[in-house]
Design a protein around this motif. Structure first.
Motif, PDB file in Angstrom:
ATOM      1  N   ILE A   1       0.858  -1.181   0.000  1.00 22.06           N
ATOM      2  CA  ILE A   1       0.000   0.000   0.000  1.00 22.06           C
ATOM      3  C   ILE A   1       0.896   1.233   0.000  1.00 22.06           C
ATOM      4  N   ASP A   2       0.589   2.190  -0.848  1.00 24.28           N
ATOM      5  CA  ASP A   2       1.361   3.423  -0.877  1.00 24.28           C
ATOM      6  C   ASP A   2       0.389   4.597  -0.959  1.00 24.28           C
ATOM      7  N   LEU A   3       0.243   5.324   0.132  1.00 21.62           N
ATOM      8  CA  LEU A   3      -0.722   6.411   0.209  1.00 21.62           C
ATOM      9  C   LEU A   3      -0.160   7.767  -0.220  1.00 21.62           C
ATOM     10  N   VAL A   4       1.111   7.805  -0.594  1.00 22.02           N
ATOM     11  CA  VAL A   4       1.717   9.071  -1.023  1.00 22.02           C
ATOM     12  C   VAL A   4       1.148   9.443  -2.384  1.00 22.02           C
ATOM     13  N   GLU A   5       0.689  10.702  -2.502  1.00 19.96           N
ATOM     14  CA  GLU A   5       0.103  11.177  -3.749  1.00 19.96           C
ATOM     15  C   GLU A   5       0.910  12.339  -4.303  1.00 19.96           C
ATOM     16  N   TYR A   6       0.910  12.456  -5.623  1.00 21.14           N
ATOM     17  CA  TYR A   6       1.631  13.533  -6.296  1.00 21.14           C
ATOM     18  C   TYR A   6       0.681  14.283  -7.214  1.00 21.14           C
ATOM     19  N   GLN A   7       0.955  15.572  -7.373  1.00 18.22           N
ATOM     20  CA  GLN A   7       0.164  16.418  -8.258  1.00 18.22           C
ATOM     21  C   GLN A   7       1.143  17.333  -8.991  1.00 18.22           C
ATOM     22  N   ASP A   8       1.168  17.244 -10.296  1.00 20.31           N
ATOM     23  CA  ASP A   8       2.082  18.056 -11.108  1.00 20.31           C
ATOM     24  C   ASP A   8       3.535  17.901 -10.667  1.00 20.31           C
ATOM     25  N   GLY A   9       3.931  16.693 -10.317  1.00 23.45           N
ATOM     26  CA  GLY A   9       5.309  16.412  -9.919  1.00 23.45           C
ATOM     27  C   GLY A   9       5.664  16.819  -8.505  1.00 23.45           C
TER      28      GLY A   9
ATOM     29  N   ASP B   1       0.868  13.829   6.980  1.00 28.37           N
ATOM     30  CA  ASP B   1       1.349  14.354   8.259  1.00 28.37           C
ATOM     31  C   ASP B   1       1.060  13.419   9.439  1.00 28.37           C
ATOM     32  N   LYS B   2       0.014  12.604   9.346  1.00 30.71           N
ATOM     33  CA  LYS B   2      -0.346  11.722  10.460  1.00 30.71           C
ATOM     34  C   LYS B   2      -0.286  10.247  10.088  1.00 30.71           C
ATOM     35  N   LEU B   3       0.217   9.944   8.877  1.00 27.36           N
ATOM     36  CA  LEU B   3       0.248   8.564   8.408  1.00 27.36           C
ATOM     37  C   LEU B   3       1.627   8.157   7.902  1.00 27.36           C
ATOM     38  N   GLU B   4       1.916   6.877   8.058  1.00 28.01           N
ATOM     39  CA  GLU B   4       3.074   6.291   7.392  1.00 28.01           C
ATOM     40  C   GLU B   4       2.670   6.021   5.948  1.00 28.01           C
ATOM     41  N   ARG B   5       3.627   5.728   5.124  1.00 27.09           N
ATOM     42  CA  ARG B   5       3.378   5.467   3.704  1.00 27.09           C
ATOM     43  C   ARG B   5       2.374   4.324   3.494  1.00 27.09           C
TER      44      ARG B   5
ATOM     45  N   GLU C   1      -0.231   4.600  11.642  1.00 27.36           N
ATOM     46  CA  GLU C   1      -0.121   5.903  12.293  1.00 27.36           C
ATOM     47  C   GLU C   1       1.327   6.367  12.352  1.00 27.36           C
ATOM     48  N   PHE C   2       1.551   7.628  12.003  1.00 23.54           N
ATOM     49  CA  PHE C   2       2.868   8.239  12.075  1.00 23.54           C
ATOM     50  C   PHE C   2       3.050   8.803  13.479  1.00 23.54           C
ATOM     51  N   ILE C   3       4.149   8.441  14.122  1.00 25.68           N
ATOM     52  CA  ILE C   3       4.453   8.949  15.459  1.00 25.68           C
ATOM     53  C   ILE C   3       5.121  10.316  15.299  1.00 25.68           C
ATOM     54  N   ILE C   4       4.470  11.343  15.780  1.00 28.12           N
ATOM     55  CA  ILE C   4       4.988  12.708  15.636  1.00 28.12           C
ATOM     56  C   ILE C   4       6.190  12.887  16.562  1.00 28.12           C
ATOM     57  N   PRO C   5       7.290  13.398  16.018  1.00 30.59           N
ATOM     58  CA  PRO C   5       8.506  13.547  16.827  1.00 30.59           C
ATOM     59  C   PRO C   5       8.414  14.720  17.801  1.00 30.59           C
ATOM     60  N   LYS C   6       9.174  14.629  18.858  1.00 30.49           N
ATOM     61  CA  LYS C   6       9.308  15.769  19.769  1.00 30.49           C
ATOM     62  C   LYS C   6      10.177  16.812  19.079  1.00 30.49           C
ATOM     63  N   ILE C   7       9.854  18.067  19.331  1.00 31.24           N
ATOM     64  CA  ILE C   7      10.624  19.169  18.784  1.00 31.24           C
ATOM     65  C   ILE C   7      11.346  19.829  19.962  1.00 31.24           C
ATOM     66  N   HIS C   8      12.653  19.983  19.831  1.00 27.68           N
ATOM     67  CA  HIS C   8      13.460  20.555  20.903  1.00 27.68           C
ATOM     68  C   HIS C   8      13.947  21.944  20.513  1.00 27.68           C
ATOM     69  N   ARG C   9      14.145  22.781  21.545  1.00 29.14           N
ATOM     70  CA  ARG C   9      14.602  24.149  21.332  1.00 29.14           C
ATOM     71  C   ARG C   9      15.728  24.458  22.307  1.00 29.14           C
ATOM     72  N   LEU C  10      16.791  25.043  21.787  1.00 29.16           N
ATOM     73  CA  LEU C  10      17.898  25.531  22.606  1.00 29.16           C
ATOM     74  C   LEU C  10      17.955  27.036  22.483  1.00 29.16           C
TER      75      LEU C  10
END
Length: 159
Positions: free
Chosen positions: A23-31, A38-42, A46-55
């Motif tokens: 199964i491949d859910l990635v879609e393209y439009q005009d290349g 954003d919330k799914l694996e290919r 479910e895509f696990i959203i990463p932690k975002i760190h700030r320094l």
């Protein structure tokens, strides 16, 4: 008979696994890749959203420079670009997979070595909120996703 049942079970398991991976859910439009993953694996998981760190410093004096470094907490994703003021009315946002530009986003931030670098001089004291940042990531299977991020910072008046 047991061996036969075991073989049937193994074959069924392998065929189900191959079906899910095909199964491949990635879609393209005009290349360009549509930013619908954003919330799914290919493969639809479910895509696990990463932690975002700030320094950055805890606080900064009015007029002094505040340098902020933002990076992801996972090393299986590349942070490839970042933008401010993206147009939220774009119906089907896309990413150009060669330039890493997102449709509807015009103000880019500096990205070096998987890190967003932001430097600015705050002008008024108090706790301030930075504008929403749209972070563009790419995984090892070359699937692009966006994350939204913002942060607060404290500005102290000169005495």
């Amino acid at each position: 008979m047991r061996v036969f049942l075991l073989l049937i079970t193994i074959l069924f398991g392998v065929s189900c696994k191959n079906r899910n991976e095909s199964i491949d859910l990635v879609e393209y439009q005009d290349g360009k890749q549509l930013l619908t993953m954003d919330k799914l694996e290919r493969n639809g998981r479910e895509f696990i959203i990463p932690k975002i760190h700030r320094l950055s410093k805890d606080s900064v004096l009015v007029g002094n420079e505040l340098l902020v470094k933002i990076f992801l907490g996972r090393n299986d994703l590349d942070l490839v670009n970042a933008f401010l003021d993206c147009d939220s009315t774009v119906v089907n946002p896309t990413v150009d997979t060669t330039t890493y530009r997102i449709s509807g986003c015009s103000r880019g931030l500096i990205v070096q070595n998987d890190t967003i670098l932001i430097g600015f001089h705050p002008t008024k004291p108090g706790v301030q909120r930075f504008s929403e940042i749209t972070i563009l990531t790419k995984d090892r299977k070359k699937v692009f996703r966006t994350l939204k991020y913002s942060f607060e910072y404290k500005v102290v008046a000169k005495q």
